[in-house]
Motif scaffolding. Structure first.
Motif, PDB file in Angstrom:
ATOM      1  N   THR A  14       2.480   9.377  -6.017  1.00 49.52           N
ATOM      2  CA  THR A  14       3.044  10.690  -5.697  1.00 49.52           C
ATOM      3  C   THR A  14       4.131  11.075  -6.696  1.00 49.52           C
ATOM      4  O   THR A  14       4.187  12.214  -7.158  1.00 49.52           O
ATOM      5  N   LEU A  15       4.986  10.133  -7.040  1.00 46.60           N
ATOM      6  CA  LEU A  15       6.051  10.420  -8.004  1.00 46.60           C
ATOM      7  C   LEU A  15       5.496  10.714  -9.391  1.00 46.60           C
ATOM      8  O   LEU A  15       6.005  11.589 -10.095  1.00 46.60           O
ATOM      9  N   ARG A  16       4.450  10.000  -9.800  1.00 48.45           N
ATOM     10  CA  ARG A  16       3.824  10.279 -11.096  1.00 48.45           C
ATOM     11  C   ARG A  16       3.241  11.688 -11.126  1.00 48.45           C
ATOM     12  O   ARG A  16       3.393  12.419 -12.099  1.00 48.45           O
ATOM     13  N   THR A  17       2.578  12.073 -10.047  1.00 48.71           N
ATOM     14  CA  THR A  17       2.005  13.413  -9.965  1.00 48.71           C
ATOM     15  C   THR A  17       3.107  14.470  -9.992  1.00 48.71           C
ATOM     16  O   THR A  17       3.000  15.478 -10.696  1.00 48.71           O
ATOM     17  N   PHE A  36       3.498  17.319 -13.079  1.00 48.51           N
ATOM     18  CA  PHE A  36       3.474  18.767 -12.893  1.00 48.51           C
ATOM     19  C   PHE A  36       4.837  19.402 -13.175  1.00 48.51           C
ATOM     20  O   PHE A  36       4.899  20.556 -13.613  1.00 48.51           O
ATOM     21  N   THR A  37       5.921  18.670 -12.961  1.00 50.59           N
ATOM     22  CA  THR A  37       7.240  19.174 -13.329  1.00 50.59           C
ATOM     23  C   THR A  37       7.342  19.332 -14.838  1.00 50.59           C
ATOM     24  O   THR A  37       7.842  20.343 -15.335  1.00 50.59           O
ATOM     25  N   ALA A  38       6.846  18.350 -15.579  1.00 49.96           N
ATOM     26  CA  ALA A  38       6.847  18.444 -17.040  1.00 49.96           C
ATOM     27  C   ALA A  38       5.973  19.601 -17.506  1.00 49.96           C
ATOM     28  O   ALA A  38       6.344  20.336 -18.433  1.00 49.96           O
ATOM     29  N   LEU A  39       4.825  19.802 -16.879  1.00 52.55           N
ATOM     30  CA  LEU A  39       3.971  20.934 -17.235  1.00 52.55           C
ATOM     31  C   LEU A  39       4.661  22.268 -16.970  1.00 52.55           C
ATOM     32  O   LEU A  39       4.559  23.192 -17.778  1.00 52.55           O
ATOM     33  N   GLN A  94       0.840  -1.200   0.000  1.00 49.23           N
ATOM     34  CA  GLN A  94       0.000   0.000   0.000  1.00 49.23           C
ATOM     35  C   GLN A  94       0.878   1.253   0.000  1.00 49.23           C
ATOM     36  O   GLN A  94       0.598   2.215  -0.700  1.00 49.23           O
ATOM     37  N   ASN A  95       1.959   1.245   0.749  1.00 50.90           N
ATOM     38  CA  ASN A  95       2.859   2.392   0.813  1.00 50.90           C
ATOM     39  C   ASN A  95       3.576   2.579  -0.517  1.00 50.90           C
ATOM     40  O   ASN A  95       3.786   3.704  -0.958  1.00 50.90           O
ATOM     41  N   GLU A  96       3.942   1.498  -1.164  1.00 51.28           N
ATOM     42  CA  GLU A  96       4.639   1.565  -2.449  1.00 51.28           C
ATOM     43  C   GLU A  96       3.730   2.139  -3.529  1.00 51.28           C
ATOM     44  O   GLU A  96       4.167   2.934  -4.350  1.00 51.28           O
ATOM     45  N   GLY A  97       2.470   1.790  -3.524  1.00 54.20           N
ATOM     46  CA  GLY A  97       1.518   2.347  -4.476  1.00 54.20           C
ATOM     47  C   GLY A  97       1.318   3.835  -4.271  1.00 54.20           C
ATOM     48  O   GLY A  97       1.202   4.605  -5.225  1.00 54.20           O
ATOM     49  N   SER A  98       1.293   4.243  -3.027  1.00 49.55           N
ATOM     50  CA  SER A  98       1.154   5.663  -2.715  1.00 49.55           C
ATOM     51  C   SER A  98       2.382   6.439  -3.181  1.00 49.55           C
ATOM     52  O   SER A  98       2.262   7.543  -3.707  1.00 49.55           O
ATOM     53  N   LEU A  99       3.552   5.872  -3.001  1.00 52.66           N
ATOM     54  CA  LEU A  99       4.789   6.512  -3.442  1.00 52.66           C
ATOM     55  C   LEU A  99       4.831   6.635  -4.955  1.00 52.66           C
ATOM     56  O   LEU A  99       5.201   7.682  -5.494  1.00 52.66           O
ATOM     57  N   THR A 100       4.417   5.606  -5.645  1.00 48.74           N
ATOM     58  CA  THR A 100       4.379   5.635  -7.108  1.00 48.74           C
ATOM     59  C   THR A 100       3.403   6.692  -7.605  1.00 48.74           C
ATOM     60  O   THR A 100       3.713   7.450  -8.524  1.00 48.74           O
TER      61      THR A 100
END
Length: 65
Positions: free
Chosen positions: A22-25, A29-32, A14-20
């Motif tokens: 968060t990193l995707r988000t 936004f960094t690319a934007l 569950q923690n790993e999915g949350s981290l993934t």
């Protein structure tokens, strides 16, 4: 005695999915933040300011006659 079941850490999956997520988000936004201003600059240069320059050239040509 107190029970410590409530303070147990979440499962690793569950923690790993949350981290993934968060990193995707973060990457999205960094690319934007990088691509949007650059894209707006070149698109405004190509469409807005080219028409603006064409209008001033016509005004100059009409003025010289």
């Amino acid at each position: 005695m107190e029970r410590y079941d409530k303070a147990a850490p979440p499962e690793l999956g569950q923690n790993e999915g949350s981290l993934t997520s968060t990193l995707r988000t973060l990457l999205f936004f960094t690319a934007l933040m990088i691509l949007l201003p650059i894209g707006l600059y070149f698109s405004s240069k190509a469409y807005v300011f080219e028409a603006w320059n064409e209008g001033s050239r016509q005004w100059r040509e009409g003025k010289q006659d």
